[in-house]
Design an enzyme around this catalytic site. Structure first.
Site, mmCIF file in Angstrom:
data_model
loop_
_atom_site.group_PDB
_atom_site.id
_atom_site.type_symbol
_atom_site.label_atom_id
_atom_site.label_comp_id
_atom_site.label_asym_id
_atom_site.label_seq_id
_atom_site.Cartn_x
_atom_site.Cartn_y
_atom_site.Cartn_z
ATOM 1 N N ASP A 161 0.821 -1.212 0.000
ATOM 2 C CA ASP A 161 0.000 0.000 0.000
ATOM 3 C C ASP A 161 0.855 1.263 0.000
ATOM 4 O OD1 ASP A 161 0.998 -0.454 2.553
ATOM 5 O OD2 ASP A 161 -0.942 -0.751 3.489
ATOM 6 N N ASN A 180 -7.797 -2.766 14.151
ATOM 7 C CA ASN A 180 -9.173 -3.134 13.793
ATOM 8 C C ASN A 180 -9.236 -4.310 12.809
ATOM 9 O OD1 ASN A 180 -8.389 -1.982 11.392
ATOM 10 N ND2 ASN A 180 -9.835 -0.273 11.454
ATOM 11 N N HIS A 193 -7.456 -4.663 10.013
ATOM 12 C CA HIS A 193 -7.187 -4.381 8.590
ATOM 13 C C HIS A 193 -5.854 -4.988 8.153
ATOM 14 C CE1 HIS A 193 -5.123 -0.420 9.834
ATOM 15 N NE2 HIS A 193 -4.204 -1.019 9.104
ATOM 16 N N GLU A 239 -9.803 -1.457 5.190
ATOM 17 C CA GLU A 239 -10.539 -1.199 6.424
ATOM 18 C C GLU A 239 -11.808 -2.058 6.477
ATOM 19 O OE1 GLU A 239 -9.061 0.323 8.620
ATOM 20 O OE2 GLU A 239 -8.316 2.315 8.079
HETATM 21 C C1 GLP Z 1 -0.697 0.306 8.553
HETATM 22 C C2 GLP Z 1 -0.305 -0.539 7.357
HETATM 23 C C3 GLP Z 1 -0.532 -2.020 7.622
HETATM 24 C C4 GLP Z 1 0.064 -2.387 8.957
HETATM 25 C C5 GLP Z 1 -0.611 -1.602 10.053
HETATM 26 C C6 GLP Z 1 -0.133 -1.953 11.444
HETATM 27 O O1 GLP Z 1 -2.047 0.580 8.583
HETATM 28 N N1 GLP Z 1 -1.014 -0.171 6.174
HETATM 29 O O2 GLP Z 1 0.054 -2.770 6.570
HETATM 30 O O3 GLP Z 1 -0.104 -3.770 9.183
HETATM 31 O O4 GLP Z 1 -0.335 -0.225 9.811
HETATM 32 O O5 GLP Z 1 1.053 -1.281 11.730
HETATM 33 P P1 GLP Z 1 2.019 -1.661 12.904
HETATM 34 O O6 GLP Z 1 2.703 -2.919 12.527
HETATM 35 O O7 GLP Z 1 2.963 -0.503 13.006
HETATM 36 O O8 GLP Z 1 1.185 -1.821 14.138
#
Ligand code: GLP
Length: 253
Positions: free
Chosen positions: A65, A133, A135, A140
């Site tokens: 992404d 959440n 995702h 989302e």
């Molecule tokens: C973002 C990214 C996800 C990732 C999420 C959790 O939203 N788009 O790919 O998994 O954050 O991030 P973290 O690993 O820092 O908790």
């Protein structure tokens, strides 16, 4: 689904890197994720590279992404982040690391192009983190379980969670381009990493909850080759943790 429960984030990274490494050795295409969860996995892959056990010189990689509206040079763009955290520390060729094009004035066009590029290439193994959440990528809740790469308005919770990387809440982009759940689950193999209590509900939803667009990661229940690697805290809501530990011991390959 294989569920591997580890003592801490470092062991989570070592296990996940161990799942990915054979695909790199075979020269296969890999899918990369940003966020803090995969960092120990990248650290271990960098260690394997430094020890001379792995080379990424011919590997193609696709990011999950990208934020809409951040230039590729912005420190918070995922284009830049993945270089700073991983690919610049190994022998990846920069032009082999692909991401949705945030320089395209039309993000819908960029998303459609990216979908085409991934479909043409295929991904052998996709690394994933997970949002609080549930995702994955930036899909989302309510995302289509078989949807393509798309433009996603970010959930207020996600904006709040990701604000730690920016100077203020207002600086966090409101939209992202993300591989869809259909795109992600076309990868031949998937390895998802999560650590800490804040992810315990999401991990429950993915492993033991119902298949539902309200927990987008639950779509992984439909995929035949998924490995979930979590620490004790992220596993703390799993009712059948002992069963998963036994199943790991019984695994033949
Ligand atoms: C973002 C990214 C996800 C990732 C999420 C959790 O939203 N788009 O790919 O998994 O954050 O991030 P973290 O690993 O820092 O908790």
């Amino acid at each position: 689904m294989d569920i591997f429960i580890r003592a801490n984030a470092q062991e989570v990274g070592e296990t996940a890197a161990g799942v990915i490494a054979p695909f790199v050795k075979q020269g296969r295409t890999i899918g990369l994720a940003t966020g803090s969860s995969p960092l120990t996995t990248y650290k271990e892959l960098i260690r394997l590279y430094e020890d001379g056990d792995l080379s990424f010189r011919t590997i193609q990689a696709f990011l999950l992404d990208e934020y809409v509206g951040l230039s590729r040079e912005d420190v918070n763009s995922y284009f830049k982040t993945i270089r700073n955290e991983f690919t610049a520390h190994v022998d990846f060729v920069d032009s082999n690391v692909h991401s949705p094009d945030s320089t395209d004035p039309d993000p819908y066009h960029a998303a459609a192009l990216y979908e085409e590029k991934i479909s043409a290439s295929g991904v052998a193994i996709q690394l994933l983190g997970v949002g609080v959440n549930g995702h994955i990528g930036f899909n989302e809740p309510t995302s289509a379980l078989q949807g393509p790469t798309k433009v996603q308005a970010l959930h207020p919770q996600t904006i709040k969670d990701n604000a730690r990387f920016f100077n203020s809440l207002e600086e966090v982009p409101t939209h992202a381009m993300t591989q869809g759940l259909g795109t992600i689950t076309r990868a031949e193999n998937i390895v998802l990493v999560a650590t800490g209590m804040a992810k315990a509900d999401a991990i429950w939803g993915i492993v033991e909850g119902p298949l539902t667009a309200m927990c987008p990661g639950s779509v992984l229940q439909l995929h035949p080759n998924v490995t979930i690697v979590v620490d004790e805290a992220a596993a703390s809501r799993l009712e059948h943790a002992d069963y998963y530990r036994t199943m790991e011991q019984l695994k033949l390959r």
